[in-house]
Design a protein around this motif. Structure first.
Motif, PDB file in Angstrom:
ATOM      1  N   SER A 375      -3.757  20.845 -28.891  1.00 29.49           N
ATOM      2  CA  SER A 375      -4.561  19.826 -29.560  1.00 29.49           C
ATOM      3  C   SER A 375      -5.738  20.441 -30.298  1.00 29.49           C
ATOM      4  O   SER A 375      -6.108  19.978 -31.392  1.00 29.49           O
ATOM      5  CB  SER A 375      -5.043  18.791 -28.545  1.00 29.49           C
ATOM      6  OG  SER A 375      -5.857  19.398 -27.553  1.00 29.49           O
ATOM      7  N   GLN A 378      -4.516  21.942 -33.553  1.00 33.28           N
ATOM      8  CA  GLN A 378      -4.257  20.891 -34.517  1.00 33.28           C
ATOM      9  C   GLN A 378      -5.554  20.318 -35.086  1.00 33.28           C
ATOM     10  O   GLN A 378      -5.654  20.050 -36.291  1.00 33.28           O
ATOM     11  CB  GLN A 378      -3.445  19.764 -33.858  1.00 33.28           C
ATOM     12  CG  GLN A 378      -1.984  20.104 -33.635  1.00 33.28           C
ATOM     13  CD  GLN A 378      -1.198  18.905 -33.113  1.00 33.28           C
ATOM     14  OE1 GLN A 378      -1.823  17.944 -32.611  1.00 33.28           O
ATOM     15  NE2 GLN A 378       0.115  18.992 -33.201  1.00 33.28           N
ATOM     16  N   LYS A 379      -6.583  20.162 -34.234  1.00 35.28           N
ATOM     17  CA  LYS A 379      -7.865  19.620 -34.695  1.00 35.28           C
ATOM     18  C   LYS A 379      -8.537  20.577 -35.664  1.00 35.28           C
ATOM     19  O   LYS A 379      -9.079  20.168 -36.705  1.00 35.28           O
ATOM     20  CB  LYS A 379      -8.756  19.347 -33.491  1.00 35.28           C
ATOM     21  CG  LYS A 379     -10.078  18.693 -33.848  1.00 35.28           C
ATOM     22  CD  LYS A 379     -10.873  18.392 -32.588  1.00 35.28           C
ATOM     23  CE  LYS A 379     -12.226  17.735 -32.936  1.00 35.28           C
ATOM     24  NZ  LYS A 379     -13.019  17.465 -31.729  1.00 35.28           N
ATOM     25  N   SER A 380      -8.546  21.879 -35.375  1.00 38.28           N
ATOM     26  CA  SER A 380      -9.163  22.866 -36.265  1.00 38.28           C
ATOM     27  C   SER A 380      -8.433  22.934 -37.598  1.00 38.28           C
ATOM     28  O   SER A 380      -9.056  23.031 -38.668  1.00 38.28           O
ATOM     29  CB  SER A 380      -9.167  24.240 -35.579  1.00 38.28           C
ATOM     30  OG  SER A 380      -9.882  24.200 -34.370  1.00 38.28           O
ATOM     31  N   THR A 381      -7.157  22.893 -37.549  1.00 45.60           N
ATOM     32  CA  THR A 381      -6.381  22.920 -38.788  1.00 45.60           C
ATOM     33  C   THR A 381      -6.667  21.713 -39.655  1.00 45.60           C
ATOM     34  O   THR A 381      -6.816  21.819 -40.884  1.00 45.60           O
ATOM     35  CB  THR A 381      -4.881  22.985 -38.451  1.00 45.60           C
ATOM     36  OG1 THR A 381      -4.613  24.113 -37.630  1.00 45.60           O
ATOM     37  CG2 THR A 381      -4.041  23.088 -39.721  1.00 45.60           C
ATOM     38  N   LYS A 382      -6.783  20.581 -39.049  1.00 47.08           N
ATOM     39  CA  LYS A 382      -7.090  19.370 -39.803  1.00 47.08           C
ATOM     40  C   LYS A 382      -8.475  19.435 -40.419  1.00 47.08           C
ATOM     41  O   LYS A 382      -8.702  19.004 -41.557  1.00 47.08           O
ATOM     42  CB  LYS A 382      -6.941  18.170 -38.878  1.00 47.08           C
ATOM     43  CG  LYS A 382      -7.093  16.835 -39.590  1.00 47.08           C
ATOM     44  CD  LYS A 382      -6.844  15.689 -38.615  1.00 47.08           C
ATOM     45  CE  LYS A 382      -6.955  14.350 -39.324  1.00 47.08           C
ATOM     46  NZ  LYS A 382      -6.736  13.218 -38.382  1.00 47.08           N
ATOM     47  N   GLU A 383      -9.444  19.972 -39.675  1.00 47.69           N
ATOM     48  CA  GLU A 383     -10.815  20.075 -40.195  1.00 47.69           C
ATOM     49  C   GLU A 383     -10.883  21.043 -41.360  1.00 47.69           C
ATOM     50  O   GLU A 383     -11.572  20.776 -42.372  1.00 47.69           O
ATOM     51  CB  GLU A 383     -11.752  20.532 -39.068  1.00 47.69           C
ATOM     52  CG  GLU A 383     -13.225  20.574 -39.474  1.00 47.69           C
ATOM     53  CD  GLU A 383     -14.120  20.954 -38.305  1.00 47.69           C
ATOM     54  OE1 GLU A 383     -15.327  21.079 -38.508  1.00 47.69           O
ATOM     55  OE2 GLU A 383     -13.573  21.135 -37.196  1.00 47.69           O
ATOM     56  N   ARG A 385      -8.552  21.786 -43.475  1.00 38.64           N
ATOM     57  CA  ARG A 385      -7.903  21.159 -44.621  1.00 38.64           C
ATOM     58  C   ARG A 385      -8.818  20.150 -45.292  1.00 38.64           C
ATOM     59  O   ARG A 385      -8.869  20.054 -46.523  1.00 38.64           O
ATOM     60  CB  ARG A 385      -6.604  20.490 -44.194  1.00 38.64           C
ATOM     61  CG  ARG A 385      -5.510  21.474 -43.846  1.00 38.64           C
ATOM     62  CD  ARG A 385      -4.261  20.754 -43.409  1.00 38.64           C
ATOM     63  NE  ARG A 385      -3.180  21.699 -43.114  1.00 38.64           N
ATOM     64  CZ  ARG A 385      -1.986  21.359 -42.644  1.00 38.64           C
ATOM     65  NH1 ARG A 385      -1.714  20.060 -42.426  1.00 38.64           N
ATOM     66  NH2 ARG A 385      -1.070  22.275 -42.395  1.00 38.64           N
ATOM     67  N   SER A 386      -9.574  19.383 -44.485  1.00 38.55           N
ATOM     68  CA  SER A 386     -10.515  18.418 -45.068  1.00 38.55           C
ATOM     69  C   SER A 386     -11.668  19.111 -45.776  1.00 38.55           C
ATOM     70  O   SER A 386     -12.141  18.638 -46.823  1.00 38.55           O
ATOM     71  CB  SER A 386     -11.035  17.483 -43.973  1.00 38.55           C
ATOM     72  OG  SER A 386     -11.751  18.229 -42.990  1.00 38.55           O
ATOM     73  N   LYS A 389     -10.746  20.472 -49.268  1.00 40.70           N
ATOM     74  CA  LYS A 389     -10.636  19.460 -50.304  1.00 40.70           C
ATOM     75  C   LYS A 389     -11.973  19.152 -50.948  1.00 40.70           C
ATOM     76  O   LYS A 389     -12.024  18.683 -52.084  1.00 40.70           O
ATOM     77  CB  LYS A 389     -10.024  18.186 -49.731  1.00 40.70           C
ATOM     78  CG  LYS A 389      -8.576  18.318 -49.328  1.00 40.70           C
ATOM     79  CD  LYS A 389      -8.046  17.013 -48.789  1.00 40.70           C
ATOM     80  CE  LYS A 389      -6.581  17.146 -48.379  1.00 40.70           C
ATOM     81  NZ  LYS A 389      -6.058  15.877 -47.826  1.00 40.70           N
TER      82      LYS A 389
END
Length: 450
Positions: A375, A378-383, A385-386, A389
């Motif tokens: 988890s 997954q959280k670090s990867t999502k951050e 990516r945001s 952007k």
């Protein structure tokens, strides 16, 4: 009239077995007596000329001899009485009638028997020369007449009883090629009698007989063009009991052989006796003395493993055949493979649909520390990516080094690294840039500038 016909028929049948007629056979229909009388008058003059003609129709017995030409005429007038007449208003036309002949129980005729009919409005002719192999075997020919207007049929049988003779085949045989005749014209009794009479005058035999007649088309000839009344040509083989005459031997001379090789007509002294009615190609005449022919016997080779044994004639199955049950074949061919396919489909469906563990069961069997690590990743990867952007960084104008045009030295890029590039246009002049390095220009010689 019927009584007279029977008496005449019995007289000719008796004469067929005597030595005066030389094994000739003659049979005819009830309503066709005039051609027979003309031929009998001709035969009274040429007593040694033997031909076999037949005008009988169906369910009749004929007795040809082995090695002698046999001709049987299928007259349309005889079969027209079995069909309704065709009558039009103010006109009466003949029905087109064709014939089909075959050996009884078989789809075709015997090998020695041929059939020809030029048009549906002409008579058909069966002709051939039986051999000694067919002696004593009655041959039943089925004759079927077809009315091409009403599609009606009429069937009769002709029984051919082949007789053995000691005088045939005659030892000397000559085959003539007649260019101005068709086979059906040559098979007529009058024309064939004229030809045999001309051959008799040239050959002078004691016994003369027509052995066989063959169309030139059966020998590889071509159909002539429909101009100038051209004919197909016919081969006529005759036999005699005396050696060939000097006239017939002239074709074997070197001079005539040379002329034939040059496609020129040979000089034959007796050609004028045929030219009035028959145009003979003397280059194609064939003289055979069967007394000098050496028979070569060859042993039949043993058939190999790929050759079927000779089991005789084809014996078709009887008509009383029992119906076969194909249910077992259906079960083996379709039912068994279908059942196996259904079982495999059920097993595969159970394994794919009913044996799935699911996400919840997977999470229950996974350790907690592994779930926390997963988890957090997954959280670090999502951050990340945001955050990527939201970046607003433009590409630099140039990252390549600049060369001095005079000295050739390497100069740093034209823009410094300490100014804001995000608000600058892509294309701008060098005068607007801060800390721009001045590149000296080359001055013309002879002048000084301050």
């Amino acid at each position: 009239m019927d009584t007279v016909g029977v008496i005449v028929w019995l007289y000719v049948a008796c004469m067929a077995h005597s030595s005066d007629v030389k094994h000739g056979v003659m049979s005819w229909g009830k309503s066709k007596m005039q051609p027979l009388l003309k031929y009998k008058q001709r035969s009274s003059i040429q007593t040694d000329v033997v031909t076999i003609l037949s005008r009988s129709h169906g369910d009749r017995n004929v007795y040809p001899s082995a090695g002698v030409l046999f001709v049987h005429v299928l007259e349309r007038e005889y079969f027209k009485g079995e069909f309704a007449p065709y009558i039009k208003a103010g006109d009466s036309s003949n029905d087109p009638i064709t014939f089909n002949t075959n050996l009884k129980g078989y789809p075709d005729r015997p090998g020695w028997l041929r059939y020809i009919q030029r048009t549906p409005h002409s008579d058909g002719v069966l002709y051939g020369s039986p051999t000694a192999e067919h002696v004593g075997k009655p041959t039943v020919i089925e004759i079927t007449a077809y009315n091409r207007r009403t599609f009606e049929t009429a069937r009769n049988n002709l029984v051919i009883n082949i007789m053995a003779t000691e005088e045939f085949p005659l030892p000397y045989q000559a085959e003539f090629y007649i260019k101005n005749m068709n086979v059906e014209e040559m098979l007529a009794s009058e024309v064939l009698g004229d030809f045999l009479g001309a051959v008799k005058n040239v050959w002078q035999p004691e016994r003369l007989n027509a052995i066989n007649i063959t169309s030139a088309l059966d020998r590889g000839g071509r159909v002539p063009l429909p101009i100038n009344d051209l004919k197909e040509g016919v081969y006529v083989m005759v036999g005699a009991d005396v050696p060939f005459s000097s006239c017939l031997r002239e074709v074997e001379t070197p001079q005539n052989q040379l002329r034939c090789s040059q496609e020129m007509e040979p000089a034959i002294s007796c050609d004028k006796k045929f030219r009035a009615q028959f145009h003979i190609d003397w280059c194609k005449i064939n003289l055979v003395d069967i007394t000098k022919v050496v028979t070569v016997y060859r042993e039949r080779p043993n058939p190999g493993p790929g050759v079927l044994p000779d089991i005789g004639e084809y014996d078709p199955p009887s008509e009383a055949l029992q119906s076969r049950d194909y249910f077992s074949d259906f079960v083996v061919t379709l039912a068994v493979p279908s059942a196996v396919a259904l079982v495999l489909f059920a097993v595969l469906g159970y394994a794919m649909c009913c044996r799935r563990e699911g996400v919840e069961k997977r999470n229950m069997q996974t350790p907690d520390i592994q779930l926390v690590h997963h988890s957090s990743i997954q959280k670090s990867t999502k951050e990340l990516r945001s955050m990527s952007k939201n970046r607003e960084i433009s590409w630099p104008l140039s990252t390549l080094p600049v060369f001095h045009p005079v000295s050739g030295e390497v100069v740093p890029p034209l823009h410094p690294d300490n100014y804001e590039t995000t608000s600058m246009p892509l294309m701008q002049t060098q005068t607007n840039l801060q800390n721009q390095v001045q590149i000296p220009q080359q001055q013309p010689p002879g002048k000084w500038y301050s």
